[in-house]
Design an enzyme around this catalytic site. Structure first.
Site, PDB file in Angstrom:
ATOM      1  N   LEU A 134       0.821  -1.223   0.000  1.00 21.18           N
ATOM      2  CA  LEU A 134       0.000   0.000   0.000  1.00 21.18           C
ATOM      3  C   LEU A 134       0.856   1.276   0.000  1.00 21.18           C
ATOM      4  CD1 LEU A 134      -2.845  -1.059   2.513  1.00 21.18           C
ATOM      5  CD2 LEU A 134      -2.840  -1.244   0.021  1.00 21.18           C
ATOM      6  N   SER A 135       2.138   1.159  -0.373  1.00 20.95           N
ATOM      7  CA  SER A 135       2.995   2.346  -0.353  1.00 20.95           C
ATOM      8  C   SER A 135       2.615   3.317  -1.467  1.00 20.95           C
ATOM      9  CB  SER A 135       4.471   1.954  -0.486  1.00 20.95           C
ATOM     10  OG  SER A 135       4.687   1.294  -1.716  1.00 20.95           O
ATOM     11  N   LEU A 138       7.458  -6.800   0.745  1.00 22.99           N
ATOM     12  CA  LEU A 138       8.298  -7.901   0.231  1.00 22.99           C
ATOM     13  C   LEU A 138       9.763  -7.777   0.655  1.00 22.99           C
ATOM     14  CD1 LEU A 138       6.848  -8.167  -3.399  1.00 22.99           C
ATOM     15  CD2 LEU A 138       6.515  -9.825  -1.564  1.00 22.99           C
ATOM     16  N   SER A 163      10.651  -3.001 -18.753  1.00 21.36           N
ATOM     17  CA  SER A 163      10.313  -1.725 -19.390  1.00 21.36           C
ATOM     18  C   SER A 163      11.139  -1.522 -20.643  1.00 21.36           C
ATOM     19  CB  SER A 163      10.619  -0.607 -18.392  1.00 21.36           C
ATOM     20  OG  SER A 163      10.575   0.642 -19.032  1.00 21.36           O
ATOM     21  N   TYR A 188      16.300   3.698 -11.506  1.00 21.60           N
ATOM     22  CA  TYR A 188      15.075   2.950 -11.798  1.00 21.60           C
ATOM     23  C   TYR A 188      15.287   2.038 -13.010  1.00 21.60           C
ATOM     24  CZ  TYR A 188      10.795   1.951 -14.303  1.00 21.60           C
ATOM     25  OH  TYR A 188       9.832   1.306 -15.025  1.00 21.60           O
ATOM     26  N   LYS A 211      15.516  -2.379 -13.605  1.00 18.92           N
ATOM     27  CA  LYS A 211      14.831  -3.241 -14.581  1.00 18.92           C
ATOM     28  C   LYS A 211      15.853  -4.097 -15.335  1.00 18.92           C
ATOM     29  CE  LYS A 211      10.742  -2.111 -13.440  1.00 18.92           C
ATOM     30  NZ  LYS A 211       9.968  -3.074 -12.632  1.00 18.92           N
ATOM     31  N   PHE A 235       5.956  -0.631 -23.127  1.00 15.82           N
ATOM     32  CA  PHE A 235       6.199   0.700 -23.658  1.00 15.82           C
ATOM     33  C   PHE A 235       5.422   1.672 -22.742  1.00 15.82           C
ATOM     34  CE2 PHE A 235       9.148   0.426 -27.192  1.00 15.82           C
ATOM     35  CZ  PHE A 235       9.441  -0.920 -27.066  1.00 15.82           C
ATOM     36  N   GLY A 276      17.102  13.836 -20.015  1.00 13.51           N
ATOM     37  CA  GLY A 276      16.960  12.379 -19.948  1.00 13.51           C
ATOM     38  C   GLY A 276      15.940  11.815 -20.924  1.00 13.51           C
TER      39      GLY A 276
END
Ligand code: UD1
Length: 338
Positions: A33-34, A59, A125, A150, A154, A179, A298
């Protein structure tokens, strides 16, 4: 057949839970629930008539993950969405991202490695390609150096899974490279709920349209594209959700070609920022207040998917147009603000 969906109350997770339940799977959700709300369960029930099991677990708490799998020995598949996903925040707080996105993946895989047969779907991603040299992007395009912690989580996540699969034939995994997901369930019972100011284009557009934001900033119109704005492949979240169910069925049915596979999930069509704005104006009947500003650092110029592998091998194809996805995003925005 029981499936664990981590992050199942989040944006893509909740839509996937709906599609799993529609296909008769029994779903158990883990979410901390963050970045989500237990209220999402009500939306899922309104659509499917069935309440999934839900356990509030972080987790990162390894003992709790172990305890979960000891209590749910009948889990046949895991779809792992739970992760932090804000690019800018990851630059500010890299360790938070490595802990949230990497340690959790390792703990899940450790539990799955104890099973005789385990099926695992990973949220990856298109960010792993960076600015690809050729459009549309195939799965064979080189993985470029990550632009943010981030994005790195991935890439590292994919490597962890592929290396584990090499030594663990009982583990069958698929990484799905999304995408740009957008939209909401057509019922407007579930959708995207960004906390604070949205960083992504579509929720910023719909919040501007509803009057929560003054003006959309278009980040640059001097890119080498048809209208000067960046090109992305916007995919309806329901199409994306359906692909997860198909990928899981592929693993459960033993139809996978090897025990680690990667698929692009996009529409195959690139749309510019101005085209996305036009789509909003068309489906909402409203003029959008926007202004072109400097480029955002970026940002890549262009990214859209070659979807042939997903089409042929998975037998999946995105069905919705940009306008349909935008209409669902707008209906959702209108509903939650009314
Ligand atoms: C970003 C992340 C990607 C992540 C994805 C989903 C980067 C480099 N990539 O993709 O890793 O998986 O979000 O969370 O950050 N735009 C505007 N004005 C806005 C917002 C966006 O013009 O207020 C433009 C951007 O310049 C871009 C396009 O809209 O051209 C899409 O942006 P966004 O929704 O943030 O997604 P990505 O940057 O493609």
């Amino acid at each position: 057949m029981k499936v664990l969906v981590t992050g199942g109350l989040g944006f893509i997770g909740s839509h996937t839970v709906v599609e799993l339940q529609n296909q008769g799977f029994e779903v158990v959700i883990i979410d901390d629930l963050s970045n989500s709300s237990e209220k999402v369960l009500e939306g899922i029930v309104a659509i499917t008539g069935k309440k999934p099991l839900f356990e509030k677990i972080d987790l990162k708490e390894k003992a709790k993950v172990e305890d979960f799998f000891n209590r749910h020995t009948d889990v046949e598949g895991v779809i792992h969405f739970a992760a932090s996903k804000a690019v800018g925040e990851s630059v500010e707080k890299p360790l938070l991202y490595y802990e949230n996105n990497i340690s959790t993946l390792v703990y899940l895989l450790k539990e799955l490695s104890k099973k005789d047969n385990a099926n695992f779907i990973f949220s990856s991603s298109c960010t792993v390609y960076g600015q690809a040299d050729e459009m549309p992007i195939t799965e064979n395009a080189p993985v470029k150096a990550a632009e943010s912690p981030y994005g790195n989580t991935k890439q590292i996540g994919e490597e962890i899974i592929s290396e584990t699969c090499k030594v663990l034939p009982s583990l069958n995994a698929i990484a799905l490279r999304y995408f740009n997901p957008m939209g909401a369930h057509p019922s407007a019972e579930i959708g995207e709920l960004p906390i604070g100011v949205p960083q992504n284009l579509v929720p910023f557009i719909t919040q501007t349209g509803i009057g929560m934001r003054e003006q959309l900033s278009v980040f640059g119109d001097d890119y080498p594209t048809s209208d000067g704005t960046c090109i992305r492949d916007y995919i309806h979240v329901v199409d994306l959700a359906k692909a997860h169910v198909i990928a899981l069925q592929r693993l459960i049915g033993g139809k996978n070609g090897s025990n680690y596979e990667v698929f692009n999930l996009g529409t195959g069509t690139g749309s510019s920022v101005l085209e996305v704005i036009k789509s909003f104006e068309k489906v909402s009947g409203k003029k959008l207040n926007y202004k072109v500003v400097d480029r955002r650092s970026g940002d890549i110029i262009s990214a859209y998917a070659n979807t042939e592998k997903a089409n042929k091998v998975l037998g999946w194809k995105a069905a919705s147009t940009l306008d349909e996805a935008m209409k669902s995003a707008w209906d959702w925005e209108v509903k939650i603000r009314s």
